[in-house]
Design an enzyme around this catalytic site. Structure first.
Site, PDB file in Angstrom:
ATOM      1  N   HIS A   1       8.627   1.720  -4.798  1.00 27.84           N
ATOM      2  CA  HIS A   1       9.587   2.245  -5.155  1.00 27.84           C
ATOM      3  C   HIS A   1      10.612   1.022  -5.453  1.00 27.84           C
ATOM      4  O   HIS A   1      11.759   1.658  -4.954  1.00 27.84           O
ATOM      5  CB  HIS A   1      10.348   3.272  -4.610  1.00 27.84           C
ATOM      6  CG  HIS A   1       9.593   4.422  -4.321  1.00 27.84           C
ATOM      7  ND1 HIS A   1       9.263   5.614  -5.694  1.00 27.84           N
ATOM      8  CD2 HIS A   1       8.272   4.730  -3.245  1.00 27.84           C
ATOM      9  CE1 HIS A   1       8.464   6.312  -4.978  1.00 27.84           C
ATOM     10  NE2 HIS A   1       8.121   6.728  -4.272  1.00 27.84           N
TER      11      HIS A   1
ATOM     12  N   GLU B   1      12.691   1.522  -8.659  1.00 23.24           N
ATOM     13  CA  GLU B   1      13.572   1.678  -8.945  1.00 23.24           C
ATOM     14  C   GLU B   1      14.792   2.849  -8.258  1.00 23.24           C
ATOM     15  O   GLU B   1      16.087   2.748  -8.766  1.00 23.24           O
ATOM     16  CB  GLU B   1      13.023   3.006  -9.541  1.00 23.24           C
ATOM     17  CG  GLU B   1      13.132   4.804  -8.981  1.00 23.24           C
ATOM     18  CD  GLU B   1      11.608   4.741  -7.848  1.00 23.24           C
ATOM     19  OE1 GLU B   1      11.437   5.172  -6.743  1.00 23.24           O
ATOM     20  OE2 GLU B   1      10.925   3.658  -8.066  1.00 23.24           O
TER      21      GLU B   1
ATOM     22  N   CYS C   1       4.096   4.646  -7.637  1.00 17.27           N
ATOM     23  CA  CYS C   1       4.013   5.523  -6.520  1.00 17.27           C
ATOM     24  C   CYS C   1       2.472   5.895  -7.242  1.00 17.27           C
ATOM     25  O   CYS C   1       1.138   6.282  -7.081  1.00 17.27           O
ATOM     26  CB  CYS C   1       5.077   5.625  -5.665  1.00 17.27           C
ATOM     27  SG  CYS C   1       4.573   6.535  -4.383  1.00 17.27           S
TER      28      CYS C   1
END
Length: 259
Positions: free
Chosen positions: A223, A225, A116
């Site tokens: 994203h 994660e 990001c």
């Protein structure tokens, strides 16, 4: 020495810097730490965001990889010759640290993963430019974040991306199209010359790229994660990053032994 002998190499995680009340803080979200520890199988260490650091060589000498996470702020427009937007939150201390670390990692062949804000830093670090507001530049609203939504809703899968044939992500996943939880305001305007496109959104916006010449140097706009425990591509991405960090650690250990 073999990769199996390097169990959990140190990986630097770049912090954000911001003010909460009267306190000046350096921080990183636990979701990145959790993904690095549970999936990449590395030991994360936090790197502060401050312009007081004159040289980042010591950090580069001490780690076997770097993760550049997302963040609430955006890369300062002056870093890429853009126009100042007074409504945008910036973090010049993080810019100072992240851009220099990324260039240093690229020069050393050190693995890094940029997510990001880190994805945007990657383009700027190697000579590209950004749209300060992708919606104003004509791209679809499904990239944008709504801060009024709760976190599970905010990080839902927003749109598809098409993976480029012959790219790292296509080889890793075996897929041509996947769905991602992309949410961002800045985006690539002019791609940095050393970067190769890995994926695009349906509206043409670049969503992933790699730095050729490194074993693993990848930037993604979404994203992974957040979804590392439930999404196959997210897990594969962090696993591949960890494996590359272990290979780099072995290489560096072998060089030190020869010296």
């Amino acid at each position: 020495m073999s990769a199996g002998e390097i169990h959990r190499p140190l990986v630097g995680l770049v912090c954000d810097r911001f003010i909460v009340g009267e306190h000046d803080l350096h921080s990183a979200k636990h979701s990145y730490i959790r993904a690095l520890m549970s999936c990449s199988l590395v030991s994360p260490v936090l790197i502060p965001a401050t312009q007081d650091i004159d040289s980042l060589e010591g950090y580069l000498d001490g780690v076997s990889g770097l993760l550049f996470p997302g963040g609430a702020s955006n890369v300062e427009a002056r870093r890429y010759g853009g126009t100042l937007n007074i409504d945008m939150m910036v973090d010049p201390d993080r810019d100072h640290v992240a851009l220099e670390l990324m260039r240093g990692a690229g020069a050393r062949g050190m693995p890094f993963l940029a997510i990001c804000r880190g994805f945007q830093e990657m383009n700027v670090a190697f000579g590209g430019t950004l749209h300060t507001d992708i919606h104003a530049a004509g791209h679809a609203a499904d990239h944008l974040e709504d801060p009024n939504e709760d976190l599970p809703t905010r990080y839902r899968y927003k749109h598809d991306i098409d993976l480029c044939a012959g790219g790292r992500l296509a080889a890793l996943t075996g897929e041509q199209r996947v769905r991602v939880n992309s949410l961002h305001r800045q985006g690539v305007a002019k791609l940095a010359p050393p970067l190769a496109v890995e994926a695009r959104a349906p509206d043409g916006l670049i969503e992933a790229y790699r730095l050729d010449g490194n074993d693993f140097a990848l930037g993604v706009q979404w994203h992974p994660e957040v979804t590392v425990e439930s999404d196959g591509m997210s897990r594969l991405l962090f696993e591949a990053f960890g494996a590359s960090c272990r290979r780099y650690a072995v290489q560096q250990a072998d060089v030190q032994m020869k010296d």
